[in-house]
Design a protein around this motif. Structure first.
Motif, PDB file in Angstrom:
ATOM      1  N   THR A  13       0.474  -7.383  -3.097  1.00  0.00           N
ATOM      2  CA  THR A  13       1.452  -6.488  -3.711  1.00  0.00           C
ATOM      3  C   THR A  13       1.652  -5.233  -2.864  1.00  0.00           C
ATOM      4  N   ALA A  14       2.715  -4.513  -3.187  1.00  0.00           N
ATOM      5  CA  ALA A  14       2.995  -3.257  -2.493  1.00  0.00           C
ATOM      6  C   ALA A  14       1.853  -2.274  -2.674  1.00  0.00           C
ATOM      7  N   ALA A  15       1.266  -2.238  -3.886  1.00  0.00           N
ATOM      8  CA  ALA A  15       0.149  -1.332  -4.151  1.00  0.00           C
ATOM      9  C   ALA A  15      -1.066  -1.714  -3.313  1.00  0.00           C
ATOM     10  N   ARG A  16      -1.343  -3.016  -3.193  1.00  0.00           N
ATOM     11  CA  ARG A  16      -2.492  -3.474  -2.425  1.00  0.00           C
ATOM     12  C   ARG A  16      -2.312  -3.166  -0.938  1.00  0.00           C
ATOM     13  N   PHE A  17      -1.104  -3.410  -0.424  1.00  0.00           N
ATOM     14  CA  PHE A  17      -0.862  -3.145   0.996  1.00  0.00           C
ATOM     15  C   PHE A  17      -1.014  -1.659   1.297  1.00  0.00           C
ATOM     16  N   ALA A  18      -0.478  -0.806   0.439  1.00  0.00           N
ATOM     17  CA  ALA A  18      -0.600   0.637   0.656  1.00  0.00           C
ATOM     18  C   ALA A  18      -2.069   1.062   0.642  1.00  0.00           C
ATOM     19  N   ALA A  19      -2.856   0.469  -0.246  1.00  0.00           N
ATOM     20  CA  ALA A  19      -4.282   0.786  -0.297  1.00  0.00           C
ATOM     21  C   ALA A  19      -4.986   0.341   0.981  1.00  0.00           C
ATOM     22  N   ASP A  20      -4.628  -0.849   1.478  1.00  0.00           N
ATOM     23  CA  ASP A  20      -5.211  -1.337   2.732  1.00  0.00           C
ATOM     24  C   ASP A  20      -4.849  -0.406   3.893  1.00  0.00           C
ATOM     25  N   VAL A  21      -3.581  -0.024   3.956  1.00  0.00           N
ATOM     26  CA  VAL A  21      -3.123   0.874   5.017  1.00  0.00           C
ATOM     27  C   VAL A  21      -3.899   2.191   4.970  1.00  0.00           C
ATOM     28  N   HIS A  22      -4.034   2.739   3.775  1.00  0.00           N
ATOM     29  CA  HIS A  22      -4.692   4.041   3.622  1.00  0.00           C
ATOM     30  C   HIS A  22      -6.159   3.959   4.030  1.00  0.00           C
ATOM     31  N   ALA A  23      -6.840   2.889   3.622  1.00  0.00           N
ATOM     32  CA  ALA A  23      -8.264   2.752   3.929  1.00  0.00           C
ATOM     33  C   ALA A  23      -8.501   2.607   5.433  1.00  0.00           C
ATOM     34  N   VAL A  24      -7.674   1.800   6.107  1.00  0.00           N
ATOM     35  CA  VAL A  24      -7.831   1.612   7.551  1.00  0.00           C
ATOM     36  C   VAL A  24      -7.453   2.884   8.300  1.00  0.00           C
ATOM     37  N   LYS A  75      -7.903   5.899   7.261  1.00  0.00           N
ATOM     38  CA  LYS A  75      -9.056   6.799   7.151  1.00  0.00           C
ATOM     39  C   LYS A  75     -10.154   6.386   8.123  1.00  0.00           C
ATOM     40  N   GLY A  76     -10.312   5.068   8.335  1.00  0.00           N
ATOM     41  CA  GLY A  76     -11.309   4.605   9.287  1.00  0.00           C
ATOM     42  C   GLY A  76     -10.990   5.027  10.711  1.00  0.00           C
ATOM     43  N   LEU A  77      -9.719   4.996  11.072  1.00  0.00           N
ATOM     44  CA  LEU A  77      -9.309   5.449  12.411  1.00  0.00           C
ATOM     45  C   LEU A  77      -9.573   6.939  12.583  1.00  0.00           C
ATOM     46  N   VAL A  78      -9.317   7.707  11.529  1.00  0.00           N
ATOM     47  CA  VAL A  78      -9.605   9.137  11.572  1.00  0.00           C
ATOM     48  C   VAL A  78     -11.109   9.372  11.713  1.00  0.00           C
ATOM     49  N   ALA A  79     -11.898   8.589  10.979  1.00  0.00           N
ATOM     50  CA  ALA A  79     -13.350   8.749  11.013  1.00  0.00           C
ATOM     51  C   ALA A  79     -13.918   8.521  12.408  1.00  0.00           C
ATOM     52  N   HIS A  80     -13.276   7.684  13.180  1.00  0.00           N
ATOM     53  CA  HIS A  80     -13.742   7.403  14.535  1.00  0.00           C
ATOM     54  C   HIS A  80     -13.226   8.417  15.548  1.00  0.00           C
ATOM     55  N   ALA A 140     -14.490 -10.336  14.245  1.00  0.00           N
ATOM     56  CA  ALA A 140     -15.834  -9.819  13.967  1.00  0.00           C
ATOM     57  C   ALA A 140     -15.826  -8.801  12.824  1.00  0.00           C
ATOM     58  N   GLY A 141     -14.721  -8.742  12.077  1.00  0.00           N
ATOM     59  CA  GLY A 141     -14.667  -7.873  10.908  1.00  0.00           C
ATOM     60  C   GLY A 141     -14.198  -6.465  11.166  1.00  0.00           C
ATOM     61  N   ALA A 142     -13.282  -6.282  12.129  1.00  0.00           N
ATOM     62  CA  ALA A 142     -12.828  -4.940  12.497  1.00  0.00           C
ATOM     63  C   ALA A 142     -12.211  -4.195  11.322  1.00  0.00           C
ATOM     64  N   VAL A 143     -11.393  -4.877  10.533  1.00  0.00           N
ATOM     65  CA  VAL A 143     -10.721  -4.198   9.419  1.00  0.00           C
ATOM     66  C   VAL A 143     -11.737  -3.669   8.418  1.00  0.00           C
ATOM     67  N   ARG A 150     -14.948   0.713   5.920  1.00  0.00           N
ATOM     68  CA  ARG A 150     -16.227   1.346   5.553  1.00  0.00           C
ATOM     69  C   ARG A 150     -16.383   2.702   6.230  1.00  0.00           C
ATOM     70  N   ALA A 151     -15.984   2.789   7.506  1.00  0.00           N
ATOM     71  CA  ALA A 151     -16.135   4.055   8.225  1.00  0.00           C
ATOM     72  C   ALA A 151     -15.312   5.170   7.601  1.00  0.00           C
ATOM     73  N   GLY A 152     -14.215   4.828   6.954  1.00  0.00           N
ATOM     74  CA  GLY A 152     -13.327   5.840   6.408  1.00  0.00           C
ATOM     75  C   GLY A 152     -13.619   6.259   4.990  1.00  0.00           C
TER      76      GLY A 152
END
Length: 616
Positions: A61-72, A74-79, A164-167, A172-174
């Motif tokens: 769903t649109a809500a799920r995709f937005a949540a996935d985008v937001h979480a990843v 945050k992970g990029l920012v964390a790195h 290898a589970g990058a996503v 998790r990092a974010g």
């Protein structure tokens, strides 16, 4: 409906045409906002589908995709990735590729797509030139290839592997990064900000990075979605959907992917470009429209023809094909043609549509000309084909077939908001808000504008008809000049030859030669069928290239192509090769364009032999 084209004439010919934009330019925000807007406006809308291990599909769903985008994001920012940093993505056409695109934008980054089939040198060059600080690859093989090059790319701080589970690692990092951090980064992005660096395939020399902004994509997709309303809008209560299988590392696939997110069209991803795996995915997903290149449409037609011939119904198929072309040639076919089409629909055309999944009504075709015969055939078989023309530098399509006024054999009218000009030497020039910001200069870390008074010279040759429809005749740099002084554009001849089921690739030669010749490679699947039907499975490939019956078939294909040109431009000799032109051999780019210099170099002996018997 778009406004009527605005034409400028000179010397009795149309030299320039423009079509006003259908939508206003986006004044604020960026592509990063699209998933969040969709989640807010229609959270339960199915915007993607993903494939289960058993081959079935489930919706995202649109809500799920937005949540996935937001979480990843945050992970990029964390790195430690900062706004404006470049993130390279080397993967096939997958959900994760699209997810990383939007997550990177949400984090304020610039994405750099890399073809998964790229060589080590190409990958090294793109990472060096773009200044990428991080890269995501799909599998262990790509990771090993990149690891071997990392000493040459000292600025590359991070390497993640999807298999290898990058996503999940990024997610998790974010977890400790505040949501507001990503929201603030999104808020800083304006339409004029750089969105991506897309490197051209590079038929000669090193690939060049085309700097495309968020505004470029908005101008492209908003006008395309509005113009092609029947494709992107629900029809008869059935929501639109597409299965993407062309590379997302190419601007064509990327543009349609973004357009689908913009229009909330359900998208599936298929890593396989052709073969049984793609046919299985099409049958299970059942899209309503497809993005394709002529090669794919040719294979659908050739497979259907071969299946009919094996069943002893080749002649009936040919009659059905002729009927479809007559039906597709005109908007008002005669009663007898309508009747014949109705007869053949359950016998032939329905099977063609079934090969595309059963529900496909539209195909957006680009990359190279489809050809009049195939365009007419598919239209007559119940699949409307929209052809277009564009380049990486124009964010994909600059012209497109108008939905209610197709003109077979052309690449259509300017996309709304676009102007097309034909220079005195026949070169096509383009202008519009989708034209790129310039080529990336790695040394300066910025793009360098590359337009002439707002016009981009494409390097392609073409002409405009009296109504403003554009026809592309070839590449300016590919133009051959025979020793008799005759200019020959090889593109139309090559496109026509490649449409034959026995031909995989071909290259027309003749620069500074007495006449035009061609190198021809054989299509594996088409050749296998031809051998079975003629009981020649016992012959080796080198024997087949000298087989009189096969050579006669190729000669017939050459004769058919020669009908497009004058005697002085026609192919007078050809050589069937035992090896093919492939990306791995260095003779094709990842987007299947010929590397002409490499072919001329590696097949110099065969070319000389075609002219060895010539006497003045």
């Amino acid at each position: 409906m778009p406004s009527a084209p605005l034409l400028t004439r000179a010397d009795g010919r149309v030299r320039e045409v423009s079509v006003p934009a259908l939508v206003p330019r986006v004044a604020r925000g960026s592509l990063a906002d699209l998933p969040y807007d969709n989640a807010r406006q229609d959270p339960d809308a199915a915007v993607f589908s993903r494939k289960n291990p058993d081959g079935t599909w489930y919706d995202v769903t649109a809500a799920r995709f937005a949540a996935d985008v937001h979480a990843v994001a945050k992970g990029l920012v964390a790195h430690g990735l900062r706004p404006g940093d470049r993130l390279a993505v080397m993967a096939r056409t997958t959900y994760e590729f699209t997810l990383l695109d939007f997550a990177a934008w949400a984090a304020g980054l610039v994405t750099v797509p890399v073809y998964p089939t790229s060589s080590a040198f190409q990958v090294r060059w793109i990472l060096q030139d773009s200044g990428a600080v991080a890269c995501v690859v799909e599998d262990a093989d790509q990771a090993r290839l990149l690891s071997a090059e990392r000493r040459h790319v000292p600025g590359l701080a991070h390497l993640w592997v999807l298999d290898a589970g990058a996503v999940e690692q990024l997610r998790r990092a974010g977890q400790r990064v505040p949501d507001e951090t990503v929201t603030a980064r999104r808020g800083l992005l304006a339409p004029e900000a750089l969105a991506t660096l897309v490197y051209t395939s590079g038929t000669t020399g090193r690939p060049k990075g085309c700097a495309l902004t968020h505004a470029n994509f908005f101008a492209e997709v908003d006008n395309a979605v509005k113009l092609l309303h029947p494709v992107f809008a629900p029809e008869g209560g059935e929501p639109p959907s597409t299965l993407l299988f062309l590379p997302l590392s190419h601007v064509f696939g990327r543009m349609v992917s973004i357009g689908c997110v913009r229009a909330r069209v359900r998208v599936g991803h298929a890593p396989a470009v052709e073969g049984d795996a793609l046919l299985d995915d099409l049958a299970a997903f059942r899209p309503t429209f497809l993005l394709a290149i002529p090669h794919v449409m040719e294979k659908v037609y050739d497979r259907a023809r071969a299946t009919a011939e094996r069943a002893g119904k080749g002649a009936a198929f040919d009659r059905a094909a002729r009927t479809a072309r007559r039906f597709g040639r005109t908007g008002d076919p005669s009663l007898s043609v309508r009747a014949a089409r109705a007869l053949y629909d359950p016998l032939v055309y329905r099977r063609i549509r079934a090969a595309l999944g059963g529900r496909v009504r539209y195909v957006i075709c680009g990359g190279s000309p489809l050809g009049v015969r195939l365009a007419e055939f598919f239209r007559g078989a119940g699949v409307e084909v929209f052809e277009g023309y564009g380049l990486t530098e124009t964010t994909a399509a600059a012209t497109v077939t108008p939905p209610l006024a197709p003109r077979t054999g052309t690449v259509g009218l300017p996309l709304p908001g676009t102007a097309v000009r034909v220079a005195d030497d026949g070169e096509v020039w383009l202008a519009g808000p989708h034209v790129f910001a310039g080529y990336w200069d790695g040394a300066r870390g910025a793009s360098v504008p590359y337009t002439d008074g707002g016009w981009f010279p494409t390097g392609d040759l073409g002409s405009l008809d009296d109504d403003g429809y554009l026809t592309i005749t070839g590449r300016k740099k590919d133009l051959l000049v025979t020793s008799a002084g005759k200019n020959v554009a090889p593109g139309p001849l090559e496109d026509r030859l490649r449409a034959h089921p026995l031909v995989a690739q071909c290259m027309v030669v003749g620069d500074d030669r007495p006449y035009v010749s061609a190198l021809v490679t054989l299509d594996h699947e088409g050749l296998a069928h031809w051998r079975r039907m003629r009981q020649k499975d016992h012959l080796a490939l080198w024997e087949l290239t000298r087989d009189r019956e096969l050579l006669a078939v190729v000669q017939k294909a050459v004769d058919d192509a020669n009908r497009l040109v004058s005697r002085a431009e026609s192919i007078r000799a050809f050589r069937v090769l035992t090896t093919g032109f492939t990306e791995s051999s260095g003779h094709l780019t990842p987007s299947l364009k010929l590397r002409r210099r490499a072919v001329l170099r590696d097949y110099a002996r065969e070319i000389d032999e075609m002219y060895g018997a010539y006497a003045e």
